[in-house]
Motif scaffolding. Structure first.
Motif, PDB file in Angstrom:
ATOM      1  N   PHE A 186      -4.737  -3.484  29.386  1.00 27.27           N
ATOM      2  CA  PHE A 186      -3.954  -2.388  29.975  1.00 27.27           C
ATOM      3  C   PHE A 186      -4.116  -1.358  30.332  1.00 27.27           C
ATOM      4  CE2 PHE A 186       0.642  -0.896  30.411  1.00 27.27           C
ATOM      5  CZ  PHE A 186       0.921  -2.052  31.485  1.00 27.27           C
ATOM      6  N   ASP A 187      -4.673  -0.127  29.019  1.00 20.41           N
ATOM      7  CA  ASP A 187      -4.631   0.869  28.743  1.00 20.41           C
ATOM      8  C   ASP A 187      -6.111   1.198  30.048  1.00 20.41           C
ATOM      9  OD1 ASP A 187      -3.245   1.294  27.399  1.00 20.41           O
ATOM     10  OD2 ASP A 187      -3.949   1.784  25.560  1.00 20.41           O
ATOM     11  N   PHE A 246       4.272  -8.071  31.386  1.00 25.08           N
ATOM     12  CA  PHE A 246       3.923  -6.614  31.172  1.00 25.08           C
ATOM     13  C   PHE A 246       2.842  -7.021  32.373  1.00 25.08           C
ATOM     14  CE2 PHE A 246       5.261  -5.722  27.592  1.00 25.08           C
ATOM     15  CZ  PHE A 246       5.644  -4.495  28.204  1.00 25.08           C
ATOM     16  N   PRO A 247       2.615  -6.424  33.497  1.00 29.54           N
ATOM     17  CA  PRO A 247       1.117  -6.770  34.429  1.00 29.54           C
ATOM     18  C   PRO A 247      -0.308  -6.669  33.632  1.00 29.54           C
ATOM     19  CG  PRO A 247       1.900  -4.394  34.725  1.00 29.54           C
ATOM     20  CD  PRO A 247       2.722  -5.222  33.979  1.00 29.54           C
ATOM     21  N   VAL A 248      -0.209  -7.773  32.467  1.00 27.89           N
ATOM     22  CA  VAL A 248      -1.357  -7.507  31.747  1.00 27.89           C
ATOM     23  C   VAL A 248      -2.205  -9.061  32.305  1.00 27.89           C
ATOM     24  CG1 VAL A 248      -0.939  -6.023  30.195  1.00 27.89           C
ATOM     25  CG2 VAL A 248      -0.720  -8.919  30.223  1.00 27.89           C
ATOM     26  N   SER A 249      -3.379  -8.399  32.822  1.00 24.52           N
ATOM     27  CA  SER A 249      -3.998 -10.109  32.231  1.00 24.52           C
ATOM     28  C   SER A 249      -5.658  -9.689  31.501  1.00 24.52           C
ATOM     29  CB  SER A 249      -4.707 -10.724  33.623  1.00 24.52           C
ATOM     30  OG  SER A 249      -5.517  -9.230  34.600  1.00 24.52           O
ATOM     31  N   ALA A 250      -5.952  -9.956  30.662  1.00 19.80           N
ATOM     32  CA  ALA A 250      -6.363  -9.606  29.056  1.00 19.80           C
ATOM     33  C   ALA A 250      -8.391 -10.024  29.983  1.00 19.80           C
ATOM     34  CB  ALA A 250      -6.659 -11.153  27.893  1.00 19.80           C
ATOM     35  N   ALA A 280     -17.886  -1.950  41.061  1.00 20.77           N
ATOM     36  CA  ALA A 280     -16.818  -0.256  40.825  1.00 20.77           C
ATOM     37  C   ALA A 280     -16.176  -0.251  40.552  1.00 20.77           C
ATOM     38  CB  ALA A 280     -16.643  -0.844  42.885  1.00 20.77           C
ATOM     39  N   LEU A 281     -15.544  -1.746  39.631  1.00 22.54           N
ATOM     40  CA  LEU A 281     -14.275  -1.650  38.560  1.00 22.54           C
ATOM     41  C   LEU A 281     -15.224  -1.620  37.574  1.00 22.54           C
ATOM     42  CD1 LEU A 281     -12.174  -3.979  40.941  1.00 22.54           C
ATOM     43  CD2 LEU A 281     -12.368  -1.797  41.213  1.00 22.54           C
ATOM     44  N   GLY A 282     -15.644  -2.297  36.773  1.00 16.90           N
ATOM     45  CA  GLY A 282     -16.121  -1.971  35.111  1.00 16.90           C
ATOM     46  C   GLY A 282     -15.217  -3.387  34.578  1.00 16.90           C
ATOM     47  N   SER A 283     -15.263  -3.528  33.944  1.00 16.74           N
ATOM     48  CA  SER A 283     -14.887  -4.448  33.397  1.00 16.74           C
ATOM     49  C   SER A 283     -12.753  -4.977  33.774  1.00 16.74           C
ATOM     50  CB  SER A 283     -14.420  -4.706  31.863  1.00 16.74           C
ATOM     51  OG  SER A 283     -13.490  -3.634  31.226  1.00 16.74           O
ATOM     52  N   ALA A 284     -12.161  -3.672  34.681  1.00 17.24           N
ATOM     53  CA  ALA A 284     -10.989  -4.457  34.905  1.00 17.24           C
ATOM     54  C   ALA A 284     -11.931  -4.889  36.530  1.00 17.24           C
ATOM     55  CB  ALA A 284     -10.840  -2.906  35.570  1.00 17.24           C
ATOM     56  N   ALA A 285     -12.748  -5.415  36.176  1.00 16.45           N
ATOM     57  CA  ALA A 285     -12.893  -6.638  37.928  1.00 16.45           C
ATOM     58  C   ALA A 285     -12.138  -7.515  37.309  1.00 16.45           C
ATOM     59  CB  ALA A 285     -14.178  -6.980  38.245  1.00 16.45           C
ATOM     60  N   GLY A 286     -11.959  -8.095  36.004  1.00 10.90           N
ATOM     61  CA  GLY A 286     -11.979  -9.783  35.788  1.00 10.90           C
ATOM     62  C   GLY A 286      -9.935  -9.711  35.617  1.00 10.90           C
ATOM     63  N   ALA A 287      -9.663  -8.568  36.149  1.00 11.62           N
ATOM     64  CA  ALA A 287      -7.878  -8.528  35.743  1.00 11.62           C
ATOM     65  C   ALA A 287      -7.459  -8.675  37.189  1.00 11.62           C
ATOM     66  CB  ALA A 287      -7.979  -7.512  35.421  1.00 11.62           C
ATOM     67  N   ALA A 288      -5.932  -9.851  37.125  1.00 13.07           N
ATOM     68  CA  ALA A 288      -5.676 -10.146  38.297  1.00 13.07           C
ATOM     69  C   ALA A 288      -5.194  -9.379  39.302  1.00 13.07           C
ATOM     70  CB  ALA A 288      -5.394 -11.446  38.143  1.00 13.07           C
ATOM     71  N   ILE A 289      -5.777  -8.437  39.930  1.00 12.99           N
ATOM     72  CA  ILE A 289      -5.222  -7.314  41.053  1.00 12.99           C
ATOM     73  C   ILE A 289      -5.728  -7.025  42.496  1.00 12.99           C
ATOM     74  CG2 ILE A 289      -4.875  -4.240  41.089  1.00 12.99           C
ATOM     75  CD1 ILE A 289      -5.723  -4.269  38.218  1.00 12.99           C
ATOM     76  N   ALA A 349       2.868   5.324  28.858  1.00  9.69           N
ATOM     77  CA  ALA A 349       4.177   5.012  28.368  1.00  9.69           C
ATOM     78  C   ALA A 349       4.177   3.298  27.839  1.00  9.69           C
ATOM     79  CB  ALA A 349       5.364   5.923  29.130  1.00  9.69           C
ATOM     80  N   GLU A 350       4.253   2.805  29.464  1.00 16.45           N
ATOM     81  CA  GLU A 350       3.617   1.299  29.145  1.00 16.45           C
ATOM     82  C   GLU A 350       2.903   1.184  28.087  1.00 16.45           C
ATOM     83  OE1 GLU A 350       3.342  -0.049  33.530  1.00 16.45           O
ATOM     84  OE2 GLU A 350       4.818  -1.509  32.705  1.00 16.45           O
ATOM     85  N   GLY A 351       1.937   1.194  28.692  1.00 19.13           N
ATOM     86  CA  GLY A 351       1.161   0.951  27.410  1.00 19.13           C
ATOM     87  C   GLY A 351       1.297   1.103  26.198  1.00 19.13           C
ATOM     88  N   THR A 352       2.026   1.798  25.340  1.00 18.79           N
ATOM     89  CA  THR A 352       2.883   1.331  24.814  1.00 18.79           C
ATOM     90  C   THR A 352       3.852   0.694  24.359  1.00 18.79           C
ATOM     91  OG1 THR A 352       2.319   4.447  24.133  1.00 18.79           O
ATOM     92  CG2 THR A 352       4.136   3.259  22.704  1.00 18.79           C
TER      93      THR A 352
END
Ligand SMILES: Nc1ncnc2c1ncn2[C@@H]1O[C@H](COP(=O)(O)OP(=O)(O)OP(=O)(O)O)[C@@H](O)[C@H]1O
Ligand SMILES: [Mg+2]
Lengths: 854, 262
Positions: A51-52, A349-353, A187-196, A248-251
């Motif tokens: 998320f961070d 939260f808009p998270v995807s592990a 392009a995105l690094g490990s964020a490519a695994g997120a559902a964005i 803040a949202e990450g917190t």
């Protein structure tokens, strides 16, 4: 130096050759502990770390954000005003929202909707130089057709390519959006695994039915102007919008996941301790052998430094091998079992592990693995060093028989152990916050009692066996009494395994049922429930154009009434809380089972009247509130002044809940839209029968789902049951380790006493007698250990429940894990039997030649 | 080829009454029964790399109540021969017969019953169970056969008396000397009233004085209990007591010397 190392290696290779099984078992023990510790950390950083990472990747140099408090967002004009604000270097308005998406297969119903995070942005975002936003922005500019840019993993899951359309389900509507391209790991690094999925702001605004609105604005202040800009933002927007650091949202997410991470950490620490003890067992078993070897070294004139170095070297190798196995195992666990973010978090939260392995978690795992190895090795090593000088080649298996001096120290151990465990129980029940330390002390205390316990048991067994006509029983008891290390090791293994199984399984089940019942308690009666989204919207916080739908539903002859619920998430300073807007038609504004403090009737009347709300105990404690006291709630329409009507539990959302009337919430959120409609049916109409008619009526609205109360409860149970469910995987690792170490113990015992067994076979012991002999030798100690571990585990479950009730703010009720206890015992018995069968088969399949002189 | 040693058949006493009755009957017949026969027996061990011929073309007959000493260097196949004789190993070629019955024809269960009722074992390292008293150790083979606890203990006490350990019934092996331990082991071999006792270097772990007393005890067994004894040993003194002295090398029998003063 090199030659010393070579010598040490030589020694170690000798140990390996002489006692491979026990060396393996020690490594396994350390490895299991390391694996759990590592897996838990990877899982944790997979959620919060991911998320961070996404937050930072989007925000870039921005440090402050202006965030809407409600799903309707705020006017883009407020954001544009930032351009003229002094001290603002760059800013970018964003509209982010949670939605569901379907690929081309979705139209035919062949595909389940995927939860996605939709991001609408303008080209202003590239001024912030965030890695992700820049990548998306660049992709957007290079796209020839279409609007939506997807992460590659999301595109893969949806089965779509550039040029095709994605169906997005938003707030009860279906929107088709053309895909412009995809972005992968390059392009995105490990964020490519997120559902964005990202698109130009106007596209997302149109899709969401929120023209001219944004949900947040990211702001990069000029150097040194941060505080000033924040104060100015606070002054201008503070009443209706959140002004906070971008992190803040990450917190808040970390807070929401904290109960889970704390409990996971507790159990992984306990598991590490268990690993130490298992390894210690193994080394203790081997200590007689080592002692003789050290005596030999000393006699041969080896310098002390080499002897000590050899012991350190052994521990180091044990630690490193344990770490290697543990890291590999932990990685496997985190990939296989700890995959994905738990449902209750993705709902809020808009998270995807993602799978993020940080250097920190590797270092922690290695450090604790080596520490564990040294902890396990130090006592046997001291024993070996001390005994090494005096070592006498032992006669007929008498080497380990219990001597007088041992007996005295055992008494001391027993006393210390009882004191320690008693103190631990007292501590935990008086101060639940100290439960972690208390449980560790409890386990240690019990371990200290084991030698004396083993002696007592053997005495009893010896009495019973004296009159027995069963040769196997007699031989087993005699063998155990003359080599007490093994029964103690088996006892310890049984205690630890059973303790962990019961304490983890039991308390996790208690928390789950508390969370589930909290969520299910809202879903009463035989109604139908209409809301947008799927399981991801389990807390029903997505508003939709409900008035028109309600009006049409009310015209159906089957329908008695339609009640709008209005639920939302709201960020307080330190937690994201769930706000429940209860319709006035609901007979009770607060579910009785969730009430902790206050009168149900009075609170009910006050909430209906307006100006009052009920708060979760965790919030009440944090804000030091009392019943009737006034408090302020930051809402989308500004700061609301409310009074505390009652203290409640958390309705299944661990961060806390706020209950007010639906009317009040509509007023405070400035929107009449409901997030869920409860359809009450006419008397005698079963919900299941009415469901098709309602579903047919809603078909035109696309993304609204209809569920009966039973279905809704089942779904809530399934999603919220995910809370702490990772811990259950922990028990599997514990179980596997315990099984492996018990089998190793048993087989090495058989191997060690080959001559004895061969001679027994020669003089006429039958296969079944031998099976019984080995079974008695192991099962007795193992099962007693299990029984003790279960007893302590049930006590531990009670203590942990108390702590969990406090730390999760859920009404955790102690339900002793009897069934689990029984199955644990059964598993232990089965392992002992299997071990005995393997050992017997191995002994009986070879010629009994070790009995004869060679 | 076998030579029958003349021996002073002392009257049987104590245990082994049934056997001695049979012996009496046999002697009245005027002929001696052949207890164990090995006929052209061959035993190979296959190890990765090579095949070891542990016993080659070995023919041997042991008569009832005969004391046979078996000598030979290490690795010559003595222990293998004992295991073949006990039916713990199957011969690759040839036959092993006990009282005329081919051991190869025995099933698992019959082989077990055979070892329990007909054979006794004495091992170099005693192989007593550490936590059990001498009496309990001796009772174990009987308990394995399903004999009830009290009777087993009574017979164990008797056997211990036979070997001169009447005053050590309640001692655990840790509190017995090596010689005493081996006597307990001999009592354990005797207690089932076997027809053949197989002793593999029983004095290997004993000092020479203790060893000779143990050898003496073993020497008297054929006469007293009626059991034949095959005694594997490096001890030349054993040869003096034996009816026959056999010598092995490379899996083969070399000589069959006549026994010494008996
Ligand atoms: N299971 C086995 N596998 C392979 N080789 C074996 C096995 N058992 C025995 N041998 C080999 O067979 C040969 C005879 O062994 P055996 O034990 O019968 O000799 P031994 O005369 O009893 O020797 P010692 O006096 O040392 O006891 C030896 O070379 C031994 O290495
Ligand atoms: Mg031998």
């Amino acid at each position: 130096m090199i030659s010393t190392l070579r010598t040490l290696l030589l020694f170690y290779r000798r140990h390996l050759r002489v006692q491979p099984l026990r060396e393996l078992m020690a490594v396994l023990g350390v490895g299991a502990g390391v694996a759990l510790l590592f897996a838990v950390q990877v899982a944790q950083s997979g959620i919060t770390g991911a998320f961070d990472q996404v937050t930072r990747g989007v925000a870039g140099r921005a440090s402050i954000e202006l965030a809407a408090r409600g799903p309707e967002g705020f006017s883009v004009r407020s954001a544009q005003a930032l351009a003229r604000m002094h001290g603002v270097r760059a800013y970018a308005p964003l509209l982010t929202l949670q939605a569901q998406a379907l690929g081309p297969g979705g139209a035919t119903g062949a595909q389940r909707p995927q939860a996605i995070t939709l991001v609408g942005a303008t080209e202003q975002v590239s001024a912030l130089h965030g890695r992700l936003s820049t990548a998306f922005e660049r992709a957007e500019q290079h796209a020839k057709a279409g609007f939506l840019i997807l992460t590659s993993s999301l595109a893969q899951r949806l089965g779509v390519r550039a040029g095709e359309n994605v169906t997005v389900l938003i707030d009860g509507r279906r929107e088709e959006i053309a895909i412009a391209g995809t972005l992968g790991t390059r392009a995105l690094g490990s964020a490519a695994g997120a559902a964005i999925a990202a698109a130009p702001l106007p596209i997302i605004q149109a899709a969401a039915g929120l023209p001219g609105r944004v949900s947040r604005a990211l702001i990069e202040p000029q150097r040194g102007q941060g505080a000033k800009v924040r104060a100015e933002l606070e002054r201008r927007f503070g009443a209706r919008l959140e002004v906070r650091p971008v992190s803040a949202e990450g917190t808040l997410l970390a807070r929401a996941a904290s109960a889970e991470s704390e409990v996971s950490l507790l159990f992984s620490v306990i598991s590490l301790l268990a690993g130490v003890i298992l390894a210690y067992n193994a080394l203790l078993l081997a200590s007689g052998q080592r002692r003789r070897f050290i005596a030999y070294l000393i006699e041969a004139g080896t310098p002390d430094s080499i002897v000590v170095a050899s012991l350190i070297f052994d521990a180091l190798i044990l630690g490193l091998a344990g770490c290697a196995i543990g890291l590999a195992g932990g990685e496997a666990i985190s990939v296989v079992a700890y995959r994905g973010a738990p449902g209750y978090l993705t709902a809020a939260f808009p998270v995807s592990a993602q799978h993020i392995v940080s250097a920190q978690s590797i270092l922690i795992a290695i450090g604790s693995g080596i520490a564990a190895a040294f902890a396990a090795a130090v006592l046997p090593a001291i024993g070996a060093l001390r005994g090494g000088v005096l070592a006498v080649p032992d006669a007929i298996g008498g080497s380990l028989s219990l001597t007088g001096s041992l007996r005295a120290s055992e008494r001391l151990l027993l006393g210390g152990g009882l004191l320690l465990s008693g103190g631990a129980v007292l501590l935990a029940s008086l101060a639940p916050s100290s439960t972690i330390a208390a449980l560790l002390a409890l386990v240690l205390g019990i371990m200290l009692c084991l030698p004396m316990l083993a002696r007592g048991l053997l005495l009893l067994a010896g009495r019973a066996a004296r009159r027995a006509s069963d040769a196997a029983a007699k031989l087993a008891v005699a063998e155990l009494a003359s080599t007490p290390t093994r029964p103690v090791a088996l006892l310890a293994t049984g205690v630890i395994a059973a303790f962990l199984m019961v304490v983890i399984g039991g308390s996790v089940a208690d928390v789950k049922s508390a969370v589930r019942s909290g969520a299910a308690s809202l879903i009463t009666g035989d109604s139908l429930w209409v809301r947008p989204g799927g399981a991801q919207n389990v807390y029903t916080t997505q508003p939709f154009a409900s008035a028109a739908v309600a009006a049409r539903l009310e015209r159906l002859p089957l329908v008695a009434s339609v009640q709008p619920w209005r639920d939302a998430f709201l960020d307080l300073e330190r937690r994201r809380v769930w706000v429940l807007g209860v319709p006035s038609g609901e007979s009770e504004q607060i579910v009785p089972s969730e009430l902790l403090e206050g009168s149900l009737a009075v609170a009910d009347a006050r909430i209906r009247a307006g100006g009052w709300a009920a708060l979760s105990e965790t919030i009440v404690r944090e804000e030091h509130l009392h019943l009737g006291e006034a408090f302020r709630l930051p809402t989308p329409t500004g700061e609301a002044h409310l009074r505390l009507a009652a203290t409640i539990s958390n309705y299944g959302w661990l961060s806390g809940a706020v209950v007010m009337s639906a009317g009040e919430e509509a007023r405070l959120w400035g929107s009449p839209e409901a997030s869920e409609l409860q359809v009450r049916l006419r008397r005698g109409v079963p919900a299941a029968a009415a469901k098709p008619a309602i579903a047919a009526l809603l078909r035109g609205d696309g993304a609204l789902s209809v569920q009966t109360s039973a279905e809704r409860r089942a779904e809530a149970g399934a999603v919220l049951g995910g809370t702490l469910s990772r811990l259950n995987d922990t028990t599997i690792v514990v179980l596997i380790t315990a099984i492996a170490s018990v089998l190793t113990l048993m087989l090495s015992a058989v191997w060690q006493s080959r001559a004895r067994i061969d001679s027994l076979i020669s003089i006429g012991m039958s296969f079944t007698q031998l099976l019984r002999l080995i079974f008695y030798e192991c099962a007795g100690a193992l099962l007693t250990g299990c029984a003790l571990g279960i007893g302590v585990g049930l006590l531990g479950q009670y203590l942990i429940d108390g702590w969990l009730a406090q730390s999760t703010g859920s009404p955790v009720r102690y339900a002793p894990a009897w069934q689990l206890s029984l199955s644990t015992l059964a598993i232990a018995a089965a392992i002992a039997l299997a071990g005995a069968a393997i050992g017997t088969a191995r002994a009986a399949s070879t010629q009994p030649r070790t009995a004869f002189a060679t | 080829m076998d030579q029958i040693a003349d021996r002073s058949g002392r009257p049987p006493q104590g245990i082994g009454q049934a056997v001695s009755a049979a012996v009496a009957e046999m002697e009245s017949d005027g002929r001696t029964w052949e207890l164990l026969e090995l006929e052209h027996v061959h035993k190979r061990y296959s190890t990765p790399g090579e095949v070891i011929h542990a016993v080659r073309d070995l023919t041997l007959t042991v008569r009832e109540r005969e004391l046979v000493a078996l000598l030979g260097p290490s690795g010559s196949g003595k222990s293998t021969l004992l295991m073949l004789a006990a039916g713990l190993l199957r011969a690759d070629e040839g036959a092993v017969r006990f009282e005329g019955r081919d051991l190869a024809t025995l099933g698992r269960r019959d082989a077990l019953a055979h070892r329990r009722t007909q054979l006794g074992f004495v091992f170099q390292s005693f192989n007593l169970t550490a936590g059990l008293t001498a009496q309990e150790n001796v009772a174990i083979p009987l308990l394995m056969r399903g004999i009830e606890h009290r009777q087993a203990h009574r017979r164990a006490a008797q056997a211990l008396c036979e070997v001169g350990l009447a005053h050590r019934l309640d001692h655990v092996p840790q509190r017995l000397s090596g010689g005493e331990c081996q006597r307990v082991a001999i009592a354990r071999a005797l207690v089932g009233q076997p027809k053949l006792i197989l002793a593999d270097e029983p004095t290997g772990n004993l000092d020479s004085e203790t060893a000779s007393s143990v050898l003496e005890l073993l020497g008297t067994l054929p006469a007293r209990g009626g059991a034949a004894v095959i005694l594997v040993t490096h001890d030349e003194r054993a040869a003096a007591r034996a009816d026959r002295v056999l010598s092995m090398r490379d899996g083969m029998l070399l000589t069959q010397a006549r026994g010494g003063a008996r």
